[in-house]
Design a protein around this motif. Structure first.
Motif, mmCIF file in Angstrom:
data_model
loop_
_atom_site.group_PDB
_atom_site.id
_atom_site.type_symbol
_atom_site.label_atom_id
_atom_site.label_comp_id
_atom_site.label_asym_id
_atom_site.label_seq_id
_atom_site.Cartn_x
_atom_site.Cartn_y
_atom_site.Cartn_z
ATOM 1 N N GLU A 1 0.810 -1.226 0.000
ATOM 2 C CA GLU A 1 0.000 0.000 0.000
ATOM 3 C C GLU A 1 0.843 1.276 0.000
ATOM 4 N N ALA A 2 0.408 2.238 -0.818
ATOM 5 C CA ALA A 2 0.980 3.589 -0.777
ATOM 6 C C ALA A 2 -0.149 4.544 -0.421
ATOM 7 N N MET A 3 0.136 5.427 0.541
ATOM 8 C CA MET A 3 -0.859 6.446 0.914
ATOM 9 C C MET A 3 -0.498 7.798 0.322
ATOM 10 N N THR A 4 0.747 7.915 -0.144
ATOM 11 C CA THR A 4 1.200 9.191 -0.715
ATOM 12 C C THR A 4 1.987 8.914 -1.997
ATOM 13 N N GLU A 5 2.195 9.957 -2.762
ATOM 14 C CA GLU A 5 2.985 9.829 -3.987
ATOM 15 C C GLU A 5 4.413 9.417 -3.639
ATOM 16 N N LYS A 6 4.938 9.999 -2.568
ATOM 17 C CA LYS A 6 6.319 9.679 -2.156
ATOM 18 C C LYS A 6 6.445 8.188 -1.804
ATOM 19 N N GLN A 7 5.464 7.667 -1.072
ATOM 20 C CA GLN A 7 5.507 6.243 -0.728
ATOM 21 C C GLN A 7 5.452 5.390 -1.997
ATOM 22 N N ALA A 8 4.632 5.802 -2.951
ATOM 23 C CA ALA A 8 4.535 5.054 -4.217
ATOM 24 C C ALA A 8 5.889 5.044 -4.920
ATOM 25 N N ASP A 9 6.581 6.167 -4.908
ATOM 26 C CA ASP A 9 7.904 6.242 -5.547
ATOM 27 C C ASP A 9 8.892 5.317 -4.847
ATOM 28 N N THR A 10 8.816 5.276 -3.513
ATOM 29 C CA THR A 10 9.718 4.403 -2.741
ATOM 30 C C THR A 10 9.453 2.930 -3.063
#
Ligand code: PEP
Ligand code: MN
Length: 245
Positions: free
Chosen positions: A74-83
């Motif tokens: 799960e990603a809750m933010t764009e930054k998490q998705a990038d990570t």
């Protein structure tokens, strides 16, 4: 790829935990499970609760991913998705973010399939509306229970609406009976019901020792219960002429 003509089982702990994740993954791999829940970023109701390992857990995901298994995270933010992007196969948008249209728009362009969970109060139209924001990437819809007056279960797993979502779209639709019921004793029966009803897969929480799980301990299956579930699932899928994907 998670698709309609097979039945996909996604399993793993609620959150990746340092001391148990690889043992759980080894067990699931031996069971023939291909898709692993590998959540590092946890949306928790209380800020004091365990929030997940965060970036510190990337090496664990990397190890599992390079062993050939597929990871849903799960990603809750764009930054998490990038990570996460380089280490996972499917990005999950949790129930709390189904209405986060900027995040959905961003994920539409990250070149990763998105597993979109239904918000606990979302109508079918709202659910499919959110999926439409993901127009440039493959989508898997996930029914994870809606909020009702019931007190005995955490949510009410809405299989009829999951079937309607399947009818009104081309997406594979799966069910999450772990969050959908909140009770380990109801998880396998509801997962089998989802299979029998014609859904395309399930997502289940499994832990080596559920009571030690740092999040959602009441709804995780232990290893013997998960194995027993798979044996029953095999019989249901044979009756339907379907394979486990
Ligand atoms: C999860 O699957 O890890 C989760 C947080 O579920 P939901 O978004 O459905 O509550
Ligand atoms: Mn959980």
């Amino acid at each position: 790829m998670i698709k309609r003509d097979t039945f996909t089982v996604i399993a793993g702990p609620c959150a990746v935990e340092e001391d148990t994740f690889l043992q759980i993954v080894d067990f699931l791999k031996d069971c023939g499970v291909l898709y692993i829940r590998g959540n590092l970023f946890k949306p928790r109701t209380h800020p004091e609760s365990f929030q997940g390992l965060g970036e510190a857990g990337i090496s664990l995901l990397h190890e599992v991913h390079t062993s050939g298994l597929k990871i849903v995270s799960e990603a809750m933010t764009e930054k998490q998705a990038d990570t996460l992007k380089a280490h996972v196969d499917v990005i999950q948008v949790g129930a709390r973010n189904m209405y986060n249209y900027p995040l959905l728009t961003y994920l539409s362009n990250t070149n990763r399939p998105v597993l979109l969970k239904r918000a606990p109060s979302a109508t079918l139209e709202e659910f499919l509306g959110s999926a439409a924001y993901l127009k440039d990437t493959p989508v898997i819809l996930c029914e994870r229970g809606i909020r009702t007056f019931n007190r005995e279960t955490r949510n009410t797993l809405d299989l009829p609406t999951a079937l309607l979502a399947r009818d009104k779209s081309d997406f594979p639709v799966i069910a999450d009976p772990s969050h959908g019921t909140g009770r380990a004793d109801l998880v396998a029966p509801m997962a089998l019901a989802a299979a029998a009803a014609g859904l395309d897969g399930v997502m289940l929480e499994v832990h080596i020792e559920p009571k030690r799980s740092r999040s959602d301990p009441m709804q995780a299956l232990n290893f013997p219960s998960f194995e027993e579930f798979l044996q029953k699932l095999d019989r249901v899928l044979s009756a339907l002429g379907k394979d486990m994907g």
